[in-house]
Design a protein around this motif. Sequence first.
Motif, PDB file in Angstrom:
ATOM      1  N   HIS A  63       0.763  -1.022  -0.001  1.00 22.59           N
ATOM      2  CA  HIS A  63      -0.017  -0.118  -0.134  1.00 22.59           C
ATOM      3  C   HIS A  63       0.788   1.364   0.116  1.00 22.59           C
ATOM      4  O   HIS A  63       0.567   2.380  -0.570  1.00 22.59           O
ATOM      5  CB  HIS A  63      -0.842  -0.049   1.092  1.00 22.59           C
ATOM      6  N   SER A  64       1.931   1.246   0.620  1.00 18.61           N
ATOM      7  CA  SER A  64       3.126   2.369   0.519  1.00 18.61           C
ATOM      8  C   SER A  64       3.405   2.674  -0.844  1.00 18.61           C
ATOM      9  O   SER A  64       3.399   3.762  -1.295  1.00 18.61           O
ATOM     10  CB  SER A  64       4.205   2.125   1.498  1.00 18.61           C
ATOM     11  N   LEU A  65       3.374   1.444  -1.679  1.00 24.64           N
ATOM     12  CA  LEU A  65       3.625   2.046  -3.103  1.00 24.64           C
ATOM     13  C   LEU A  65       2.840   2.720  -3.885  1.00 24.64           C
ATOM     14  O   LEU A  65       3.083   3.433  -4.716  1.00 24.64           O
ATOM     15  CB  LEU A  65       4.130   0.758  -3.901  1.00 24.64           C
ATOM     16  N   ARG A  66       1.384   2.437  -3.624  1.00 21.49           N
ATOM     17  CA  ARG A  66       0.331   3.235  -4.004  1.00 21.49           C
ATOM     18  C   ARG A  66       0.391   4.629  -3.611  1.00 21.49           C
ATOM     19  O   ARG A  66       0.351   5.467  -4.531  1.00 21.49           O
ATOM     20  CB  ARG A  66      -0.754   2.531  -3.511  1.00 21.49           C
ATOM     21  N   HIS A  67       0.769   4.908  -2.458  1.00 20.77           N
ATOM     22  CA  HIS A  67       0.864   6.190  -1.871  1.00 20.77           C
ATOM     23  C   HIS A  67       1.950   7.052  -2.551  1.00 20.77           C
ATOM     24  O   HIS A  67       2.011   8.081  -2.911  1.00 20.77           O
ATOM     25  CB  HIS A  67       1.099   6.052  -0.271  1.00 20.77           C
ATOM     26  N   THR A  68       3.143   6.120  -2.706  1.00 21.16           N
ATOM     27  CA  THR A  68       4.360   6.953  -3.252  1.00 21.16           C
ATOM     28  C   THR A  68       3.865   7.250  -4.786  1.00 21.16           C
ATOM     29  O   THR A  68       4.548   8.185  -5.156  1.00 21.16           O
ATOM     30  CB  THR A  68       5.545   5.855  -2.975  1.00 21.16           C
ATOM     31  N   PHE A  69       3.178   6.402  -5.254  1.00 24.23           N
ATOM     32  CA  PHE A  69       3.052   6.478  -6.969  1.00 24.23           C
ATOM     33  C   PHE A  69       2.274   7.608  -7.132  1.00 24.23           C
ATOM     34  O   PHE A  69       2.453   8.579  -7.836  1.00 24.23           O
ATOM     35  CB  PHE A  69       2.183   5.403  -7.636  1.00 24.23           C
ATOM     36  N   ALA A  70       1.271   7.983  -6.239  1.00 23.39           N
ATOM     37  CA  ALA A  70       0.468   9.171  -6.154  1.00 23.39           C
ATOM     38  C   ALA A  70       1.187  10.178  -5.828  1.00 23.39           C
ATOM     39  O   ALA A  70       1.037  11.435  -6.764  1.00 23.39           O
ATOM     40  CB  ALA A  70      -0.854   8.985  -5.243  1.00 23.39           C
ATOM     41  N   THR A  71       2.170  10.456  -4.898  1.00 23.14           N
ATOM     42  CA  THR A  71       2.932  11.449  -4.577  1.00 23.14           C
ATOM     43  C   THR A  71       3.888  11.887  -5.845  1.00 23.14           C
ATOM     44  O   THR A  71       3.976  13.043  -6.148  1.00 23.14           O
ATOM     45  CB  THR A  71       3.649  11.104  -3.460  1.00 23.14           C
ATOM     46  N   ARG A  72       4.214  10.798  -6.388  1.00 27.03           N
ATOM     47  CA  ARG A  72       5.225  11.019  -7.690  1.00 27.03           C
ATOM     48  C   ARG A  72       4.424  11.677  -8.786  1.00 27.03           C
ATOM     49  O   ARG A  72       4.802  12.440  -9.735  1.00 27.03           O
ATOM     50  CB  ARG A  72       5.978   9.719  -8.001  1.00 27.03           C
ATOM     51  N   LEU A  73       3.088  11.164  -9.066  1.00 23.92           N
ATOM     52  CA  LEU A  73       2.546  11.741 -10.135  1.00 23.92           C
ATOM     53  C   LEU A  73       2.048  13.273  -9.855  1.00 23.92           C
ATOM     54  O   LEU A  73       2.230  14.014 -10.840  1.00 23.92           O
ATOM     55  CB  LEU A  73       0.903  10.938 -10.194  1.00 23.92           C
ATOM     56  N   CYS A  74       1.999  13.668  -8.438  1.00 25.31           N
ATOM     57  CA  CYS A  74       1.659  15.088  -8.328  1.00 25.31           C
ATOM     58  C   CYS A  74       2.741  15.709  -8.471  1.00 25.31           C
ATOM     59  O   CYS A  74       2.971  16.805  -9.222  1.00 25.31           O
ATOM     60  CB  CYS A  74       1.241  15.226  -6.703  1.00 25.31           C
ATOM     61  N   GLU A  75       4.169  15.310  -8.037  1.00 30.03           N
ATOM     62  CA  GLU A  75       5.547  16.000  -8.347  1.00 30.03           C
ATOM     63  C   GLU A  75       5.717  16.088 -10.001  1.00 30.03           C
ATOM     64  O   GLU A  75       6.321  17.149 -10.044  1.00 30.03           O
ATOM     65  CB  GLU A  75       6.455  15.329  -7.455  1.00 30.03           C
ATOM     66  N   VAL A 124      -1.333  12.398  -1.298  1.00 35.64           N
ATOM     67  CA  VAL A 124      -0.621  13.314  -1.743  1.00 35.64           C
ATOM     68  C   VAL A 124       0.174  13.976  -0.809  1.00 35.64           C
ATOM     69  O   VAL A 124      -0.298  15.044  -0.813  1.00 35.64           O
ATOM     70  CB  VAL A 124      -1.114  14.227  -2.801  1.00 35.64           C
ATOM     71  N   ASP A 125       1.329  13.885  -0.373  1.00 39.03           N
ATOM     72  CA  ASP A 125       2.481  14.314   0.241  1.00 39.03           C
ATOM     73  C   ASP A 125       3.296  15.178  -0.472  1.00 39.03           C
ATOM     74  O   ASP A 125       4.212  14.923  -0.847  1.00 39.03           O
ATOM     75  CB  ASP A 125       3.213  13.477   1.201  1.00 39.03           C
ATOM     76  N   VAL A 126       2.752  16.697  -0.710  1.00 36.12           N
ATOM     77  CA  VAL A 126       3.536  17.313  -1.517  1.00 36.12           C
ATOM     78  C   VAL A 126       4.856  17.715  -0.915  1.00 36.12           C
ATOM     79  O   VAL A 126       4.643  18.340   0.359  1.00 36.12           O
ATOM     80  CB  VAL A 126       2.877  18.633  -2.037  1.00 36.12           C
ATOM     81  N   THR A 127       5.835  17.732  -1.477  1.00 35.38           N
ATOM     82  CA  THR A 127       7.047  18.083  -0.724  1.00 35.38           C
ATOM     83  C   THR A 127       7.323  19.576  -0.893  1.00 35.38           C
ATOM     84  O   THR A 127       6.949  20.199  -1.686  1.00 35.38           O
ATOM     85  CB  THR A 127       8.250  17.435  -1.614  1.00 35.38           C
ATOM     86  N   LYS A 128       8.464  19.905  -0.118  1.00 36.96           N
ATOM     87  CA  LYS A 128       8.859  21.387   0.082  1.00 36.96           C
ATOM     88  C   LYS A 128       9.098  21.864  -1.137  1.00 36.96           C
ATOM     89  O   LYS A 128       9.004  22.859  -1.425  1.00 36.96           O
ATOM     90  CB  LYS A 128       9.799  21.644   1.220  1.00 36.96           C
ATOM     91  N   GLU A 129      10.020  20.989  -1.986  1.00 36.72           N
ATOM     92  CA  GLU A 129      10.695  21.307  -2.997  1.00 36.72           C
ATOM     93  C   GLU A 129       9.620  21.689  -4.242  1.00 36.72           C
ATOM     94  O   GLU A 129       9.773  22.577  -4.792  1.00 36.72           O
ATOM     95  CB  GLU A 129      11.536  20.106  -3.722  1.00 36.72           C
ATOM     96  N   LEU A 130       8.777  20.805  -4.199  1.00 36.79           N
ATOM     97  CA  LEU A 130       7.603  20.986  -5.077  1.00 36.79           C
ATOM     98  C   LEU A 130       6.699  22.337  -4.965  1.00 36.79           C
ATOM     99  O   LEU A 130       6.490  23.065  -5.863  1.00 36.79           O
ATOM    100  CB  LEU A 130       6.565  19.837  -5.196  1.00 36.79           C
ATOM    101  N   LYS A 131       6.675  22.537  -3.771  1.00 31.20           N
ATOM    102  CA  LYS A 131       5.702  23.978  -3.451  1.00 31.20           C
ATOM    103  C   LYS A 131       6.613  25.103  -3.750  1.00 31.20           C
ATOM    104  O   LYS A 131       6.193  25.983  -4.403  1.00 31.20           O
ATOM    105  CB  LYS A 131       5.572  23.902  -1.789  1.00 31.20           C
ATOM    106  N   LYS A 132       8.198  24.958  -3.633  1.00 26.17           N
ATOM    107  CA  LYS A 132       8.809  25.960  -3.936  1.00 26.17           C
ATOM    108  C   LYS A 132       8.891  26.226  -5.457  1.00 26.17           C
ATOM    109  O   LYS A 132       8.644  27.176  -6.156  1.00 26.17           O
ATOM    110  CB  LYS A 132      10.284  25.755  -3.519  1.00 26.17           C
ATOM    111  N   LYS A 133       8.837  25.121  -6.250  1.00 27.93           N
ATOM    112  CA  LYS A 133       8.865  24.955  -7.634  1.00 27.93           C
ATOM    113  C   LYS A 133       7.538  25.732  -8.069  1.00 27.93           C
ATOM    114  O   LYS A 133       7.809  26.506  -9.279  1.00 27.93           O
ATOM    115  CB  LYS A 133       9.182  23.560  -8.325  1.00 27.93           C
ATOM    116  N   GLU A 134       6.207  25.135  -7.529  1.00 24.58           N
ATOM    117  CA  GLU A 134       5.310  25.981  -8.165  1.00 24.58           C
ATOM    118  C   GLU A 134       5.056  27.223  -7.758  1.00 24.58           C
ATOM    119  O   GLU A 134       4.626  28.118  -8.781  1.00 24.58           O
ATOM    120  CB  GLU A 134       3.996  24.944  -7.306  1.00 24.58           C
ATOM    121  N   PHE A 135       5.548  27.743  -6.828  1.00 22.29           N
ATOM    122  CA  PHE A 135       5.777  29.292  -6.555  1.00 22.29           C
ATOM    123  C   PHE A 135       6.448  29.946  -7.320  1.00 22.29           C
ATOM    124  O   PHE A 135       6.420  31.120  -7.664  1.00 22.29           O
ATOM    125  CB  PHE A 135       5.658  29.638  -4.960  1.00 22.29           C
TER     126      PHE A 135
END
Length: 190
Positions: free
Chosen positions: A134-146, A171-182
């Motif tokens: 199930h962690s793999l599903r969670h990670t996949f979702a996060t990578r799709l968002c990233e 979707v655990d958006v990382t700090k790096e993704l937030k910075k990139k988006e901004f």
Amino acid sequence: GELIGLRWCDIDLDEGLIHVNHTLIYYNKGGARNCSFAINTPKTAAGERTIPMMGWVKEAFLLEKQYQEDAGISCSVTIDGYTDFIFINRYGKAQHQGTLNKAIRRITRDCNDEILNNADGDEFPLLLPHFSCHSLRHTFATRLCEAGLNIKVIQDVLGHKDISTTMDIYVDVTKELKKKEFDNLGDFFG
């Protein structure tokens, strides 16, 4: 349950599509000798879906098909009228999710052992954490968002009825993704 329940007829290798319309569950009906598999419908109507298959996923299915042919392994089980499962054991029986999680733990242990054996005494090696299927599903979702996929596409791929499930749980958006988006937003308004 969606993964281990996939049958060869649920994937379209020519079109590159995976059709999710059922799950395979393993449950205990009262004691170790009374455990069995059953087919269930997805939790919600949104759980029935068609997912585009990435090239490396198609390649993995083709490799599994070839492996089973070469090893003389074929599905030998019918569960609630469903048969021809893709993910089977060496006896042709349906895979148990617990077996897959044990394999992940064994692979993680072996990788961590190798990292520790090759680590210098002065460094703190980065080890793989404990995780499950199930962690793999969670990670996949996060990578799709990233990767910048539209959140509605991610919701559909995961089979969530409510977008808040996708947003809050997977979707655990990382700090790096937030910075990139901004940074992108700054360029837009720039």
